[in-house]
Structures are given as C-alpha cells and as structure tokens.
Design an enzyme around this catalytic site. Structure first.
Site, mmCIF file in Angstrom:
data_model
loop_
_atom_site.group_PDB
_atom_site.id
_atom_site.type_symbol
_atom_site.label_atom_id
_atom_site.label_comp_id
_atom_site.label_asym_id
_atom_site.label_seq_id
_atom_site.Cartn_x
_atom_site.Cartn_y
_atom_site.Cartn_z
ATOM 1 N N ASP A 54 30.521 49.430 41.236
ATOM 2 C CA ASP A 54 29.270 49.166 40.512
ATOM 3 C C ASP A 54 28.075 49.379 41.431
ATOM 4 O O ASP A 54 27.071 49.978 41.044
ATOM 5 C CB ASP A 54 29.237 47.723 39.980
ATOM 6 C CG ASP A 54 30.243 47.467 38.881
ATOM 7 O OD1 ASP A 54 30.627 48.435 38.186
ATOM 8 O OD2 ASP A 54 30.668 46.307 38.723
ATOM 9 N N TYR B 136 39.457 46.625 40.071
ATOM 10 C CA TYR B 136 38.214 46.893 40.775
ATOM 11 C C TYR B 136 38.217 46.140 42.100
ATOM 12 O O TYR B 136 38.998 45.231 42.312
ATOM 13 C CB TYR B 136 37.001 46.473 39.937
ATOM 14 C CG TYR B 136 36.950 44.998 39.668
ATOM 15 C CD1 TYR B 136 36.185 44.154 40.469
ATOM 16 C CD2 TYR B 136 37.685 44.429 38.639
ATOM 17 C CE1 TYR B 136 36.165 42.785 40.254
ATOM 18 C CE2 TYR B 136 37.663 43.067 38.407
ATOM 19 C CZ TYR B 136 36.897 42.249 39.221
ATOM 20 O OH TYR B 136 36.886 40.901 39.010
ATOM 21 N N SER C 290 31.592 36.609 40.211
ATOM 22 C CA SER C 290 32.741 36.840 39.351
ATOM 23 C C SER C 290 32.472 38.043 38.465
ATOM 24 O O SER C 290 31.382 38.194 37.916
ATOM 25 C CB SER C 290 32.982 35.587 38.493
ATOM 26 O OG SER C 290 33.595 35.918 37.281
ATOM 27 N N LYS C 291 33.479 38.887 38.327
ATOM 28 C CA LYS C 291 33.348 40.051 37.447
ATOM 29 C C LYS C 291 33.107 39.595 36.011
ATOM 30 O O LYS C 291 32.369 40.237 35.263
ATOM 31 C CB LYS C 291 34.633 40.889 37.539
ATOM 32 C CG LYS C 291 34.575 42.207 36.774
ATOM 33 C CD LYS C 291 33.683 43.217 37.455
ATOM 34 C CE LYS C 291 33.785 44.588 36.800
ATOM 35 N NZ LYS C 291 32.809 45.526 37.331
ATOM 36 N N ARG C 292 33.709 38.468 35.643
ATOM 37 C CA ARG C 292 33.539 37.948 34.282
ATOM 38 C C ARG C 292 32.074 37.651 33.970
ATOM 39 O O ARG C 292 31.656 37.706 32.843
ATOM 40 C CB ARG C 292 34.370 36.665 34.088
ATOM 41 C CG ARG C 292 35.846 36.898 33.908
ATOM 42 C CD ARG C 292 36.521 35.645 33.377
ATOM 43 N NE ARG C 292 36.309 34.497 34.229
ATOM 44 C CZ ARG C 292 37.022 34.233 35.315
ATOM 45 N NH1 ARG C 292 37.960 35.064 35.688
ATOM 46 N NH2 ARG C 292 36.784 33.152 36.036
#
Length: 495
Positions: free
Chosen positions: A272, A31, A262-264
């Site tokens: 998105d 991504y 952060s994607k996490r």
C-alpha cells in the site's frame, strides 16, 4: 506409541552451530504489514550485523488463513527491500524443508516424544477450536491429564481421535527477554496448550519451537504480544533439554496512542505504501526507527541506508515502548530520499506519475521532473501538480491579484501587453533567453521582477501554485502554446 530415538539423534546432527542464525517466519496471509516488515528488518539486521545467517521460513500450518499468491508477496517484498536470505524454500539449505506444511511428520514425532518424556499427554476430550481459542480450558478439570497408560492405550487402539497437549508443571517459570529482561510467571496461569491437532498438524506455538531448535535459531524476534506465550515455549525447550534462544520481543506499532495498526482498520501494508508513492528505501529507513534508535555518535542520525543500518544496529537500541506510525514523519523521510536521487533516477521513478497527468508527447518529461524533485513529498503528489500542461484550467481574473507581487488585474493587463511582443521576438526558446528577456523587460517597465513574472505564470498555468516559476513553465510549454495562453489571459483582463 514408542518413538525411535535414533531419528532425533539424526535431526540433532544436522543443526548448524557456531554463529548467529535468525529467521523471518511469516504466514502467507496476503500482505506484509508494517509490523511484519519491521520484524523482518530487525531479524535480518541482527544476522547481518553479527556476520550470521538469515533464514526465510514459511509458516503455513494454519491452512484456513492461507491466501493464494501471498508467498509471492513475501518473496517480492523481501527482494525489493534488499532483505536477502541465505536459506529458505527457494534456495534450500542444510535444515530443509523451510515450509512448515512439508515438515508435518517431524512435528508428530516430537509431540509423541514429549508424551514419552512426561511433558505432554493425549487428550480425547471433544473441544471446539473456538473454545480452545477463547482460553476456556481448565486443566485441573481435564480428565485426560491423569489417564493411566492402559486407559490411553485402549482409547488409541479404539481409534479415538485426540490432540496432544503440553503438560504444564506446577510452580513458576522465568524467562529472559533481551528487551524486557527477566519475567517470572505463575504456571497456574498457563493453559495446557494443544501441540498437535486432530488432523496431525501442529499448532503455531509448537511448530515454532521445533523448527527454531532444528534450524539452529539463536535469536527469535517477534511481537510483544507473544510475551504471554514465552513461558510455554521455555517449558518446551526445557522438556526436550534444549538450549533456549535469545528472545527479542518488540513492542507494537500503533496507529495512535490507543490503537495498534491493523489491516482491518485500513492501515497500510508495505505494498500500500509503495502504491501511495513512497520509496522502498524511505519506508525501510522509517520502519527501522519505529521502536529502535541508534546509540553513541549516531544517536542524532535519522537517515540510514541499509548498509549503514547494518553497521549501526544493536539489539540494545530496541525500545520497550510502543511506536506510533506517523505519516508526517514518513512523508519527511520520503522527501529526503526523493531529493537525494540523481535527476535521472528521479525522472525514472516519477515518469509513470507524470504521465498520469501529462499525455502530450511534445512536453519534455525530464524537464518536468526537474521542477518536481524539490517540490513533492511522495510520488502520488505529482499528477495534481501537473494538470495544467495538457489543458489550461478554467480560472478567474482574481488569480491575477497578489499582494506580495504587487499585482492586480489592471497591472497584470499592462504586464502581459508588454510581455507578449517581447517573447514573440525571441530568436531561441530557452530558459536563459526567456529569463533574460523578462528580467530586462521588468527593469525597462520599472517594476519588480515578481510583478511581471506573476501574471505570466498565472496566464501560462491557470493555477495559483505550480511546480516551477514562469520561466520554466513557459519553456516546457513551448513558444506557440505559451503565447496562445498569454493571449488568452490578456483577453480575460481586457474583457
């Protein structure tokens, strides 16, 4: 292992010179996060604002992190954002290939050259990658650093596996960054990083330096988390006798004052944000201002097209301070861009969202879009605003009470008793005819316009808040459906 020096002369001869050359070099890990998009944008703007060349390079040496389809995400995002590249895997160029895994032999040759030059060494120690990554490597205790040429040769001849490590010299290293200025570090704090792994693939840090030089990169844009690695990059450039490019280290994009995005942690990628109803142009404009600001007469300007950014962009406008990703600010930018669309273009982007809520083919979606354009901040706001078109929601008679409009259930009952026959008599069902009839009726009844319009809108929509007023809603619903709903509203009030 002696290296043929003619190879390096041939590689040097291919390097383009004479103008600015920048590169965006993402890893295909699935991504495009906001920080990545900002790096791509700033890198592209530096090239375009200075009449230079913009290169796309795919950094896939970390094979364990690769994600299927991720390269397609990179291409699609860049294309949607208008960040066109002049050289890259899909268009070629004078310093191809532009995918690191296809340049594997090149890195090996330069690693072995560095050993010959005395700035790197073979290391036969058994160390796991996790030990390596944790920084637990004391070069003073590394027995391989001081092996004699004969000892190295015998181990190589015996087929012992090895990595090639950078030999960090004693003293200090000073490097210059366009944003942070001169930074000096004590070389004792730098580890002898691995340049070439046991599988023959380079580490990220080594491949970067080799590729940036061989591709003639003049400006390297990256996150400030790489400031700690910059001295080691400098030492590599100096070891080869190469010119050091201009470093542009950008401070991080933060979710809040303490945490990086952060994607996490569920922070959004570009895709998105698109799925959440933001326009590409608004995302780009907002991301440009996350850590950069225009100067001079443009210092107060916030809204920039991509071409306006090219004219305004200057590296000196990049801030040292971290930028906080502010959803409310992005919503504002998106609303500005939605308002600025032509009615036709807004209808086109809004239609999929209108159709999520309005299935009835009899309704004029262009007319519905016209109600929405000034009333939504992002496209995903649309469906919940329109849920009354297909089916009249359940609502209570308390909706008919409104202090500002001077209404209560009894007044609204009288208003609807008068409005229904007046609307039934209309020769044509247009905004103008409905409006003029209701305004004339309010005057005839001796009430404020709002006192009549409130119950008509409530009965037609069954909602306290609607896009558009009574006139537009009645016109889009159509004569038959409007009169049916007004009659149902009157029935509630008479019960």
């Amino acid at each position: 292992m002696t290296v043929d020096r003619s190879y390096f002369a041939e590689m040097e001869a291919k390097i383009p010179h004479g103008k600015v050359r920048t590169r965006f070099a993402p890893s295909p890990t699935g991504y495009m996060h906001v920080g990545n998009l900002r790096t791509a944008l700033y890198t592209w703007l530096i090239a375009r604002s200075q009449g230079g060349t913009f290169i796309l390079r795919i950094e896939d040496t970390d094979q364990g992190r690769l994600v299927d389809g991720a390269v397609d995400v990179i291409y699609r995002t860049m294309a949607e954002c208008g960040l066109t590249h002049d050289e890259g895997p899909d268009v070629g160029g004078p310093v191809a290939p532009y995918i690191q895994s296809q340049r594997r032999d090149t890195y090996g040759k330069y690693a072995h050259l560095l050993v010959e030059l005395g700035h790197a060494y073979y290391c036969f120690c058994e160390k796991t990658e996790s030990e390596e990554d944790s920084g637990e490597f004391d070069r003073a205790a590394d027995p391989c650093r001081n092996l004699t040429a004969e000892e190295v040769r015998s181990r190589l001849d015996a087929g012992m596996p090895y990595v090639i490590r950078q030999r960090i010299p004693e003293g200090t290293t000073t490097f210059h960054d366009a944003i942070f200025g001169d930074i000096t570090v004590d070389n004792a704090t730098l580890d002898d990083q691995v340049l070439l792994k046991r599988d023959g693939l380079p580490t990220y840090n080594f491949a970067n330096v080799i590729d940036d030089h061989l591709m003639g990169i003049t400006h390297v844009v990256r996150g400030s988390e790489y400031l700690a690695s910059a001295p080691k990059y400098n030492l590599l450039y100096e070891a080869f006798g190469w010119e050091v490019p201009t470093y542009v280290h950008c401070s991080p994009v933060m979710r809040d004052a303490q945490n990086k995005m952060s994607k996490r942690h569920g922070d959004p990628s570009y895709e998105d944000l698109k799925a959440e109803g933001y326009l590409t142009e608004a995302i780009l404009n907002y991301v440009a201002l996350l850590g950069w600001s225009p100067k001079g007469e443009l210092s107060e300007q916030e809204i920039f097209s991509l071409q306006e950014l090219v004219k305004a962009f200057d590296i000196t406008g990049i801030s040292k301070s971290p930028a906080i990703f502010d959803r409310a600010k992005l919503d504002h930018f998106n609303a500005v861009y939605l308002r600025a669309l032509s009615p036709e273009d807004f209808h086109k982007v809004a239609l999929p969202y209108i159709r999520q809520a309005v299935k009835g083919e009899q309704f004029d979606t262009a007319a519905i879009a016209a109600l929405l354009q000034a009333r939504c901040e992002k496209l995903t706001d649309i469906p919940e605003k329109l849920d009354f078109f297909d089916v009249l929601p359940e609502y209570g008679i308390e909706f008919f009470t409104n202090k500002k409009s001077k209404t209560n259930p009894e007044i609204c009952r009288d208003m609807l008793r008068a409005a229904i026959p007046a609307l039934e008599k209309l020769p044509e069902w247009t905004d103008e005819a409905i409006h003029d009839t209701l305004i004339a009726l309010a005057e005839q009844l001796g009430v404020k316009n709002a006192t009549l319009m409130w119950p008509v809108r409530i009965a037609a929509a069954g909602k306290l808040v609607t896009p558009g007023g009574a006139v537009e809603i009645c016109r889009i619903l159509g004569r038959e459906e409007t009169l049916r709903r007004l009659a149902a509203g009157l029935a509630k009030l008479e019960a």
